[in-house]
Write a protein that holds these residues in place. Sequence first.
Motif, PDB file in Angstrom:
ATOM      1  N   ALA A  84       7.350  33.739 -15.016  1.00  0.00           N
ATOM      2  CA  ALA A  84       6.061  33.342 -14.445  1.00  0.00           C
ATOM      3  C   ALA A  84       4.960  34.336 -14.793  1.00  0.00           C
ATOM      4  O   ALA A  84       3.793  33.951 -14.937  1.00  0.00           O
ATOM      5  N   TYR A  85       5.297  35.601 -14.957  1.00  0.00           N
ATOM      6  CA  TYR A  85       4.291  36.618 -15.268  1.00  0.00           C
ATOM      7  C   TYR A  85       3.630  36.383 -16.623  1.00  0.00           C
ATOM      8  O   TYR A  85       2.567  36.924 -16.894  1.00  0.00           O
ATOM      9  N   GLU A  86       4.224  35.563 -17.468  1.00  0.00           N
ATOM     10  CA  GLU A  86       3.630  35.250 -18.770  1.00  0.00           C
ATOM     11  C   GLU A  86       2.655  34.077 -18.697  1.00  0.00           C
ATOM     12  O   GLU A  86       1.994  33.758 -19.662  1.00  0.00           O
ATOM     13  N   LEU A 138      -2.424  32.285 -15.253  1.00  0.00           N
ATOM     14  CA  LEU A 138      -3.411  31.287 -14.849  1.00  0.00           C
ATOM     15  C   LEU A 138      -2.729  29.997 -14.410  1.00  0.00           C
ATOM     16  O   LEU A 138      -3.121  29.385 -13.418  1.00  0.00           O
ATOM     17  N   ASN A 139      -1.692  29.607 -15.120  1.00  0.00           N
ATOM     18  CA  ASN A 139      -0.950  28.406 -14.758  1.00  0.00           C
ATOM     19  C   ASN A 139      -0.327  28.552 -13.372  1.00  0.00           C
ATOM     20  O   ASN A 139      -0.387  27.631 -12.552  1.00  0.00           O
ATOM     21  N   GLU A 140       0.253  29.700 -13.101  1.00  0.00           N
ATOM     22  CA  GLU A 140       0.878  29.938 -11.801  1.00  0.00           C
ATOM     23  C   GLU A 140      -0.162  29.971 -10.690  1.00  0.00           C
ATOM     24  O   GLU A 140       0.086  29.511  -9.582  1.00  0.00           O
ATOM     25  N   LYS A 191     -13.100  34.599  -9.912  1.00  0.00           N
ATOM     26  CA  LYS A 191     -13.472  35.936 -10.364  1.00  0.00           C
ATOM     27  C   LYS A 191     -13.612  35.961 -11.884  1.00  0.00           C
ATOM     28  O   LYS A 191     -14.522  36.589 -12.424  1.00  0.00           O
ATOM     29  N   SER A 192     -12.717  35.267 -12.593  1.00  0.00           N
ATOM     30  CA  SER A 192     -12.760  35.263 -14.056  1.00  0.00           C
ATOM     31  C   SER A 192     -14.005  34.569 -14.608  1.00  0.00           C
ATOM     32  O   SER A 192     -14.349  34.745 -15.770  1.00  0.00           O
ATOM     33  N   PHE A 193     -14.684  33.782 -13.769  1.00  0.00           N
ATOM     34  CA  PHE A 193     -15.932  33.121 -14.161  1.00  0.00           C
ATOM     35  C   PHE A 193     -17.137  33.820 -13.532  1.00  0.00           C
ATOM     36  O   PHE A 193     -18.178  33.209 -13.343  1.00  0.00           O
TER      37      PHE A 193
END
Length: 72
Positions: free
Chosen positions: A8-10, A13-15, A52-54
């Motif tokens: 999951a760490y890869e 964003l999906n998670e 936050k990413s936006f």
Amino acid sequence: YYAHPYSAYERGLNEKQNSLIRRFLPKGRSFDGVTDEQIREIQDWINQLPRKSFHYSSPEELFQTVLLDLVI
């Protein structure tokens, strides 16, 4: 880009997206009883959530900005 199964760490964003959806539809719940209206409400809530990413803009705000840039 390749993400390994059970890593999951890869897929950060999906998670994150999955966790937002799971607020409304818990894991293990059947999707048979979920109406189109419920899905639309979840979709609208996610699209209006500041990220936050936006730079704390919502996806909907950014989409509208891009549309305006295309028209002009």
